[in-house]
Design a protein around this motif. Structure first.
Motif, PDB file in Angstrom:
ATOM      1  N   GLN A   1       0.813  -1.221   0.000  1.00 26.74           N
ATOM      2  CA  GLN A   1       0.000   0.000   0.000  1.00 26.74           C
ATOM      3  C   GLN A   1       0.848   1.274   0.000  1.00 26.74           C
ATOM      4  N   THR A   2       2.141   1.094  -0.286  1.00 29.03           N
ATOM      5  CA  THR A   2       3.043   2.244  -0.424  1.00 29.03           C
ATOM      6  C   THR A   2       3.560   2.239  -1.855  1.00 29.03           C
ATOM      7  N   GLU A   3       3.486   3.387  -2.516  1.00 35.91           N
ATOM      8  CA  GLU A   3       3.885   3.482  -3.922  1.00 35.91           C
ATOM      9  C   GLU A   3       5.358   3.093  -4.127  1.00 35.91           C
TER      10      GLU A   3
ATOM     11  N   LYS B   1       2.599   2.715  -9.320  1.00 30.99           N
ATOM     12  CA  LYS B   1       2.440   4.184  -9.318  1.00 30.99           C
ATOM     13  C   LYS B   1       1.037   4.564  -9.752  1.00 30.99           C
ATOM     14  N   GLY B   2       0.442   5.488  -9.027  1.00 33.36           N
ATOM     15  CA  GLY B   2      -0.859   6.015  -9.419  1.00 33.36           C
ATOM     16  C   GLY B   2      -2.042   5.194  -8.943  1.00 33.36           C
ATOM     17  N   LYS B   3      -1.791   4.005  -8.379  1.00 34.79           N
ATOM     18  CA  LYS B   3      -2.898   3.167  -7.903  1.00 34.79           C
ATOM     19  C   LYS B   3      -3.463   3.769  -6.609  1.00 34.79           C
TER      20      LYS B   3
ATOM     21  N   PHE C   1      -3.129 -10.176  -3.179  1.00 33.59           N
ATOM     22  CA  PHE C   1      -1.925  -9.403  -2.844  1.00 33.59           C
ATOM     23  C   PHE C   1      -1.007  -9.303  -4.064  1.00 33.59           C
ATOM     24  N   TYR C   2      -0.562  -8.078  -4.348  1.00 34.45           N
ATOM     25  CA  TYR C   2       0.250  -7.870  -5.556  1.00 34.45           C
ATOM     26  C   TYR C   2       1.358  -6.854  -5.300  1.00 34.45           C
ATOM     27  N   ILE C   3       2.527  -7.171  -5.793  1.00 36.03           N
ATOM     28  CA  ILE C   3       3.688  -6.280  -5.667  1.00 36.03           C
ATOM     29  C   ILE C   3       4.193  -5.912  -7.066  1.00 36.03           C
ATOM     30  N   ASP C   4       4.389  -4.628  -7.293  1.00 35.45           N
ATOM     31  CA  ASP C   4       5.078  -4.165  -8.506  1.00 35.45           C
ATOM     32  C   ASP C   4       6.574  -4.288  -8.212  1.00 35.45           C
TER      33      ASP C   4
END
Ligand SMILES: [Zn+2]
Ligand SMILES: [Zn+2]
Length: 476
Positions: free
Chosen positions: A204-206, A391-393, A406-409
């Motif tokens: 939950q942190t960009e 970014k931007g989510k 759960f998803y990680i960029d």
């Protein structure tokens, strides 16, 4: 003037020995170069997750890469843990860097080419396995850090201990595991670690951001069980028995009174949650027994002890008032994750140059918990978050940790590597830094007879001093 110059060069030597060299440029380019490989490692691990104390393939994967770097590697620490030691060519402090390795019993629902299809048995039932907390990215970032630092060995002052720890999410029932077992097996003692650092990716942190908090950061987690014993009777004649369900409902209310009426909430928050309650077999039978179980979250060591006492008193006295008994057991899962303020202050410039000052954000404490908290019993510790949200989510649309979505960029895993590497090169043994403020280290020597003639402008020393934010040097 000659005397002044001699004095100055003595001072310059002292300063340069006392402070580390700024390696951030070299770290940046070395990290960028290996980033695609780090992402590949992370995806491989993501596709092959294993539960706590069962990270066999994960441990092999880590061991192979560490050995390829020529490091001293120790395996099977705390069951499946792997530890590697890198000795720099210059003597100096011992720094511990930690990554956790375990996945969770969650079935992945994210549509990814490298999504996990793993299944295993957990507490007697078949479950999916998923890196639903991002520990795959922690392993990849720490492996990347080992690779970057290994190549800078000749400039490295001191020793780095890479700690790959199993079972952060908890060991299987009846087994020991995690940080506490790593410590018990000597991971902090041989060599003796002077300071330890850990990273958690945050969904939950960009991406491209680091979040930190000095002092208490994450909560202590305790699990409790309360067994209420009454007297069985017919549902139509409660006065002939002691109803443990009625007693339990009062205890549940009483527990919230500890939070709302008895805890000093301006000092630190407290959470008590009853997550499980079992008892009874049929509509018209008052059972003999009820069991409830839950979790306690505190952010202050003293308040943690205080809440434990109050839970026991509340449950036992409420039960007694109704003729029942209550048996309370509390098991500590993690301590408060406490970031040593002096260490945080010292390392902020290193984090700032890893992401840019504008991307280094101070955050609130959280009621989530981390077993990294155990390491601070042995050495000053600093645990911080690295962004993993695209970014931007919108934060509200980012699935929480431990869920199937759960998803990680993973495009900015370089942030964690850069942060770890800068920390290693900048760290100074505690109490020996000249002066620390939030975003700069200032170093000033003032003589009573400072004059214009012996003032050396900061411009002249731009190269060696700029990394430390030194504004000027006075010689005398
Ligand atoms: Zn987790
Ligand atoms: Zn985690």
């Amino acid at each position: 003037m000659k005397k002044t110059l001699t004095a100055f060069f003595i001072l310059l030597t002292t300063v340069l020995n006392g402070f580390a060299i700024d390696m951030s440029q070299e770290i940046n380019s070395a990290t960028e170069k290996i980033l695609p490989q780090v992402v590949e490692w992370r995806r491989h691990l993501h596709q092959n997750p294993e539960l706590g104390n069962r990270e066999f393939k994960t441990a092999d994967f880590i061991e192979k890469r560490l050995r390829a770097l020529g490091l001293e590697v120790r395996t099977k620490i705390a069951k499946t843990g792997v530890v590697a030691i890198l000795k720099g060519d210059v003597p100096g402090p011992v720094i511990g860097l930690r990554a956790d390795m375990d996945g969770l019993p969650v079935t992945e629902r994210v549509n990814l080419p490298f999504a996990s299809k793993e299944k295993t048995e957990y507490n007697g039932s078949q479950v999916g396995v998923m890196h639903a907390c991002g520990h795959d990215s922690h392993v990849a970032m720490l492996l990347g850090t080992a690779e970057v630092l290994s190549k800078m060995k000749s400039k490295l002052r001191g020793t780095v201990v890479f700690i790959f720890q199993p079972a952060e999410e908890g060991a299987p029932v009846g087994e020991e595991g995690g940080a506490a077992l790593m410590i018990k097996e000597g991971v902090m003692d041989n060599p003796k670690i002077d300071a330890i650092f850990g990273i958690h990716i945050n969904a939950q942190t960009e991406i491209g951001k680091i979040k930190f908090k000095s002092g208490s950061f994450m909560a202590a987690a305790d699990w409790f069980t309360i067994k209420v014993k009454g007297k069985q009777s017919h549902g139509s004649q409660p006065w002939l028995g002691v109803d443990p369900i009625a007693v339990s409902s009062q205890i549940i209310g009483g527990l919230q009174m500890i939070v709302s009426r008895q805890s000093e909430l301006t000092k630190a928050p407290v959470v008590i949650t009853v997550g499980k309650i079992n008892g009874g077999v049929r509509e018209n039978i008052i059972p003999e027994e009820m069991t409830m179980a839950g979790t306690i979250r505190t952010l202050d060591d003293q308040m943690q002890k205080d809440v434990h006492e109050r839970i026991k008193t509340t449950a036992q006295k409420i039960a007694e008032s109704m003729g029942a008994t209550a048996e309370v057991s509390i098991e500590t899962k993690t301590l408060v994750t406490y970031n040593t303020p002096e260490l945080v202050g010292q390392m902020l410039p290193s984090l700032a140059k890893s992401v840019g000052k504008e991307n280094l954000l101070e955050t609130e404490w959280t009621t989530g918990a981390e077993d990294f908290s155990y390491y601070r019993q042995k050495a000053p510790a600093f645990f911080f978050n690295v962004g993993g949200m695209p970014k931007g989510k919108n934060v509200k649309d980012a699935a929480p940790h431990h869920t199937p979505d759960f998803y990680i960029d993973d495009s900015r895993l370089d942030v964690g590597i850069k942060a770890f590497c800068n920390i290693v090169f900048d760290y100074q043994p505690m109490g020996k830094t000249a002066g620390i403020s939030n975003d700069k280290i200032s170093f000033e020597i003032l003589s009573e007879q400072t004059s214009v003639e012996n003032y050396f402008s900061a411009q002249f020393f731009d190269v060696p001093f700029q990394p430390f934010g030194i504004k000027g040097v006075f010689a005398f």
